[in-house]
Design an enzyme around this catalytic site. Structure first.
Site, short mmCIF file in Angstrom:
data_model
loop_
_atom_site.label_atom_id
_atom_site.label_comp_id
_atom_site.label_asym_id
_atom_site.label_seq_id
_atom_site.Cartn_x
_atom_site.Cartn_y
_atom_site.Cartn_z
N SER A 8 -1.66 -24.60 43.53
CA SER A 8 -2.79 -25.48 43.81
C SER A 8 -2.34 -26.73 44.56
O SER A 8 -3.11 -27.35 45.27
CB SER A 8 -3.45 -25.90 42.50
N CYS A 70 1.99 -20.92 40.00
CA CYS A 70 0.94 -21.71 39.34
C CYS A 70 0.44 -20.90 38.15
O CYS A 70 -0.05 -19.77 38.33
CB CYS A 70 -0.18 -21.94 40.35
N ASN A 71 0.57 -21.46 36.98
CA ASN A 71 0.14 -20.75 35.77
C ASN A 71 -1.37 -20.57 35.74
O ASN A 71 -1.89 -19.55 35.32
CB ASN A 71 0.57 -21.53 34.53
N THR A 72 -2.10 -21.59 36.22
CA THR A 72 -3.56 -21.56 36.18
C THR A 72 -4.10 -20.47 37.12
O THR A 72 -4.99 -19.70 36.74
CB THR A 72 -4.13 -22.94 36.61
N CYS A 180 2.83 -25.57 33.17
CA CYS A 180 2.17 -25.89 34.44
C CYS A 180 3.28 -26.39 35.34
O CYS A 180 4.09 -27.23 34.92
CB CYS A 180 1.13 -26.98 34.23
#
Ligand code: DGL
Length: 259
Positions: A8, A70-72, A180
């Protein structure tokens, strides 16, 4: 091999930083979705849309593998991207398994974005690891904005971390999982509010090891710096000011690497 790392924002630089240290012969594209950061406060559908657009762009650059650094974004979209594309795709997940393998008898504080904590994926992981009584989840979403502003150790960051960590008795915890990629910039500031026995664990090494296996690469620790092209949401970064900004993050990561 031409490998894309996607996040992101500038959190994924921590994965790139590790990757360039051990894969000096590969070529990298780093894509930070600066127009849409932070992902952690957006809906799953929104994140899916951003990731879909980023993949379209990256595949058009002829990349041969993509790391979702990116974990999200992994939580929201890795399954959909694997269903859509046949190139190797490596996702990230908070290093809870690593924490429990290393310290099976103690609790772990799993820090992540709001989106990762709300998503199903992390809860399925905790169930699979039978770790309900060992893993406590904590959103540190505001760190994403602090990181994007290059604010790593201001009074505001300190007050935020002091407050967020004050609820825990760290005697019972072995480690803090940095779930994160934006959180890697704050290890020294976090340390001020954590006892010395608490270790930091992130998924960067595991993610790149998985990439090496999946894409059949040859790791070779070396001082040689591989070629990296940087993009903000599909725009090539060429301005000296922005390149200096990215350099600054990489320098900060050098300082944080061994903490
Ligand atoms: N760096 C991201 C992660 O690893 C997401 C941060 C955000 O955009 O909220 O989860």
């Amino acid at each position: 091999m031409k490998i894309a790392l996607f996040d992101s924002g500038i959190g994924g630089l921590s994965v790139l930083h590790h990757a360039t240290k051990i894969l000096p012969n590969e070529e990298f594209i780093f894509f930070a979705d600066e127009d849409n950061v932070p992902y952690g406060v957006k809906t799953r559908e929104q994140v899916l849309g951003y990731v879909d657009a980023a993949f379209k762009f990256l595949v058009a650059q002829n990349v041969e593998a993509v790391v979702i650094a990116c974990n999200t974004a992994t939580s929201a979209a890795v399954r959909a991207m694997r269903a859509k594309y046949s190139l190797p795709i490596v996702g990230m997940e908070p290093a809870i398994k690593k924490a429990l393998d290393l310290f099976p008898a103690r609790k772990v504080l799993v820090t992540a974005t709001e989106g990762t904590i709300k998503g199903e994926k992390i809860h399925r992981l905790i169930e699979r690891l039978d770790a309900k009584n060992f893993a406590e989840l904590k959103s540190l979403q505001r760190l994403v904005n602090f990181a994007e502003r290059q604010e790593f150790n201001s009074a505001d960051v300190e007050n935020y971390l002091r407050e967020e960590f004050s609820a825990y008795d760290f005697k019972n915890f072995s480690s803090v999982v940095l779930g994160c990629t934006h959180f890697n910039y704050f290890k020294d500031t976090m340390r001020k509010f954590l006892p010395a026995h608490v270790k930091f664990l992130d998924g960067n090494e595991g993610t790149i090891n998985y990439l090496i296996r999946l894409a059949n690469l040859n790791p070779e620790p070396s001082k040689k710096i591989p070629h990296v092209e940087y993009f903000y949401s599909g725009r090539r970064v060429t301005s000296p000011k922005e390149l200096a900004r990215l350099e600054n993050y990489l320098r900060r990561l050098d300082e944080m690497y061994l903490l």
